[in-house]
Design a protein around this motif. Structure first.
Motif, PDB file in Angstrom:
ATOM      1  N   THR A   1       0.843  -1.200   0.000  1.00 54.28           N
ATOM      2  CA  THR A   1       0.000   0.000   0.000  1.00 54.28           C
ATOM      3  C   THR A   1       0.877   1.249   0.000  1.00 54.28           C
ATOM      4  O   THR A   1       0.668   2.172  -0.788  1.00 54.28           O
ATOM      5  CB  THR A   1      -0.927   0.006   1.233  1.00 54.28           C
ATOM      6  N   ALA A   2       1.860   1.271   0.882  1.00 53.16           N
ATOM      7  CA  ALA A   2       2.775   2.413   0.958  1.00 53.16           C
ATOM      8  C   ALA A   2       3.606   2.530  -0.316  1.00 53.16           C
ATOM      9  O   ALA A   2       3.855   3.640  -0.804  1.00 53.16           O
ATOM     10  CB  ALA A   2       3.679   2.281   2.178  1.00 53.16           C
ATOM     11  N   ASN A   3       4.020   1.408  -0.869  1.00 50.50           N
ATOM     12  CA  ASN A   3       4.807   1.434  -2.105  1.00 50.50           C
ATOM     13  C   ASN A   3       4.004   2.007  -3.269  1.00 50.50           C
ATOM     14  O   ASN A   3       4.525   2.782  -4.072  1.00 50.50           O
ATOM     15  CB  ASN A   3       5.304   0.032  -2.454  1.00 50.50           C
ATOM     16  N   GLU A   4       2.744   1.620  -3.367  1.00 47.05           N
ATOM     17  CA  GLU A   4       1.898   2.122  -4.447  1.00 47.05           C
ATOM     18  C   GLU A   4       1.619   3.616  -4.272  1.00 47.05           C
ATOM     19  O   GLU A   4       1.635   4.378  -5.242  1.00 47.05           O
ATOM     20  CB  GLU A   4       0.589   1.330  -4.508  1.00 47.05           C
ATOM     21  N   LEU A   5       1.371   4.049  -3.039  1.00 46.99           N
ATOM     22  CA  LEU A   5       1.194   5.483  -2.771  1.00 46.99           C
ATOM     23  C   LEU A   5       2.441   6.252  -3.185  1.00 46.99           C
ATOM     24  O   LEU A   5       2.351   7.308  -3.819  1.00 46.99           O
ATOM     25  CB  LEU A   5       0.933   5.718  -1.283  1.00 46.99           C
ATOM     26  N   ASN A   6       3.582   5.741  -2.812  1.00 44.15           N
ATOM     27  CA  ASN A   6       4.852   6.372  -3.152  1.00 44.15           C
ATOM     28  C   ASN A   6       4.998   6.498  -4.668  1.00 44.15           C
ATOM     29  O   ASN A   6       5.359   7.562  -5.181  1.00 44.15           O
ATOM     30  CB  ASN A   6       5.994   5.547  -2.560  1.00 44.15           C
ATOM     31  N   ARG A   7       4.678   5.449  -5.389  1.00 46.14           N
ATOM     32  CA  ARG A   7       4.810   5.446  -6.844  1.00 46.14           C
ATOM     33  C   ARG A   7       3.877   6.466  -7.492  1.00 46.14           C
ATOM     34  O   ARG A   7       4.285   7.247  -8.348  1.00 46.14           O
ATOM     35  CB  ARG A   7       4.517   4.051  -7.393  1.00 46.14           C
ATOM     36  N   VAL A   8       2.618   6.480  -7.059  1.00 42.91           N
ATOM     37  CA  VAL A   8       1.623   7.348  -7.693  1.00 42.91           C
ATOM     38  C   VAL A   8       1.815   8.815  -7.307  1.00 42.91           C
ATOM     39  O   VAL A   8       1.715   9.705  -8.156  1.00 42.91           O
ATOM     40  CB  VAL A   8       0.195   6.868  -7.349  1.00 42.91           C
ATOM     41  N   LEU A   9       2.102   9.085  -6.039  1.00 41.53           N
ATOM     42  CA  LEU A   9       2.243  10.480  -5.613  1.00 41.53           C
ATOM     43  C   LEU A   9       3.474  11.149  -6.216  1.00 41.53           C
ATOM     44  O   LEU A   9       3.497  12.366  -6.383  1.00 41.53           O
ATOM     45  CB  LEU A   9       2.265  10.578  -4.091  1.00 41.53           C
TER      46      LEU A   9
ATOM     47  N   ARG B   1       5.270  17.770  -2.362  1.00 48.59           N
ATOM     48  CA  ARG B   1       6.157  16.909  -1.577  1.00 48.59           C
ATOM     49  C   ARG B   1       5.301  16.032  -0.680  1.00 48.59           C
ATOM     50  O   ARG B   1       4.208  16.422  -0.277  1.00 48.59           O
ATOM     51  CB  ARG B   1       7.068  17.808  -0.746  1.00 48.59           C
ATOM     52  N   PHE B   2       5.801  14.851  -0.340  1.00 51.36           N
ATOM     53  CA  PHE B   2       5.096  13.970   0.591  1.00 51.36           C
ATOM     54  C   PHE B   2       6.113  13.101   1.312  1.00 51.36           C
ATOM     55  O   PHE B   2       7.251  12.949   0.864  1.00 51.36           O
ATOM     56  CB  PHE B   2       4.061  13.094  -0.136  1.00 51.36           C
ATOM     57  N   LEU B   3       5.693  12.558   2.438  1.00 50.30           N
ATOM     58  CA  LEU B   3       6.557  11.670   3.206  1.00 50.30           C
ATOM     59  C   LEU B   3       5.678  10.641   3.906  1.00 50.30           C
ATOM     60  O   LEU B   3       4.695  11.003   4.562  1.00 50.30           O
ATOM     61  CB  LEU B   3       7.365  12.457   4.239  1.00 50.30           C
ATOM     62  N   ILE B   4       6.036   9.377   3.759  1.00 51.49           N
ATOM     63  CA  ILE B   4       5.321   8.285   4.419  1.00 51.49           C
ATOM     64  C   ILE B   4       6.256   7.681   5.461  1.00 51.49           C
ATOM     65  O   ILE B   4       7.385   7.309   5.133  1.00 51.49           O
ATOM     66  CB  ILE B   4       4.899   7.197   3.405  1.00 51.49           C
ATOM     67  N   VAL B   5       5.789   7.611   6.704  1.00 42.44           N
ATOM     68  CA  VAL B   5       6.590   7.027   7.784  1.00 42.44           C
ATOM     69  C   VAL B   5       5.732   6.057   8.589  1.00 42.44           C
ATOM     70  O   VAL B   5       4.505   6.127   8.570  1.00 42.44           O
ATOM     71  CB  VAL B   5       7.178   8.101   8.729  1.00 42.44           C
ATOM     72  N   ARG B   6       6.413   5.171   9.293  1.00 39.72           N
ATOM     73  CA  ARG B   6       5.736   4.301  10.253  1.00 39.72           C
ATOM     74  C   ARG B   6       5.951   4.912  11.630  1.00 39.72           C
ATOM     75  O   ARG B   6       7.091   5.032  12.080  1.00 39.72           O
ATOM     76  CB  ARG B   6       6.314   2.892  10.207  1.00 39.72           C
ATOM     77  N   PRO B   7       4.877   5.325  12.306  1.00 40.63           N
ATOM     78  CA  PRO B   7       5.044   5.947  13.622  1.00 40.63           C
ATOM     79  C   PRO B   7       5.564   4.947  14.650  1.00 40.63           C
ATOM     80  O   PRO B   7       5.364   3.737  14.513  1.00 40.63           O
ATOM     81  CB  PRO B   7       3.636   6.428  13.980  1.00 40.63           C
TER      82      PRO B   7
END
Length: 95
Positions: A71-79, A87-93
């Motif tokens: 899910t995170a990988n696909e978000l990263n690819r599309v965004l 700009r965007f950043l996905i992290v695991r809290p």
């Protein structure tokens, strides 16, 4: 399922409908890849700490969601290829 937090900065020239469309697109990406959106902060226009892509302001929003790593990988690819996103950043809290 893992928990993720994603901060998104959108272009400052987007109107309310554009921001809503972007939110819907992100939520659809998350749910279509097996995730669930836990919460989303409202879009808030703020001045950037430094200029990004010749822009000084942007709309900020934070999404909290659960999903698989794909899910995170696909978000990263599309965004990365979405024009409205500066700009965007996905992290695991921290647990």
């Amino acid at each position: 399922m893992r928990k993720y937090e994603m901060m998104v900065i959108a272009r400052p020239d987007l109107d309310e409908a554009g921001l809503q469309a972007l939110s819907d697109k992100i939520a659809e990406l998350i749910t279509s890849n097996g995730g669930t959106v836990e919460s989303q902060d409202a879009w808030k226009k703020q001045r950037l700490a430094y200029e990004i892509k010749h822009l000084r302001e942007g709309f900020y929003s934070v999404f909290n969601f659960t999903g698989e790593p794909r899910t995170a990988n696909e978000l990263n690819r599309v965004l990365k290829i979405t024009d409205e996103v500066v700009r965007f950043l996905i992290v695991r809290p921290a647990e």
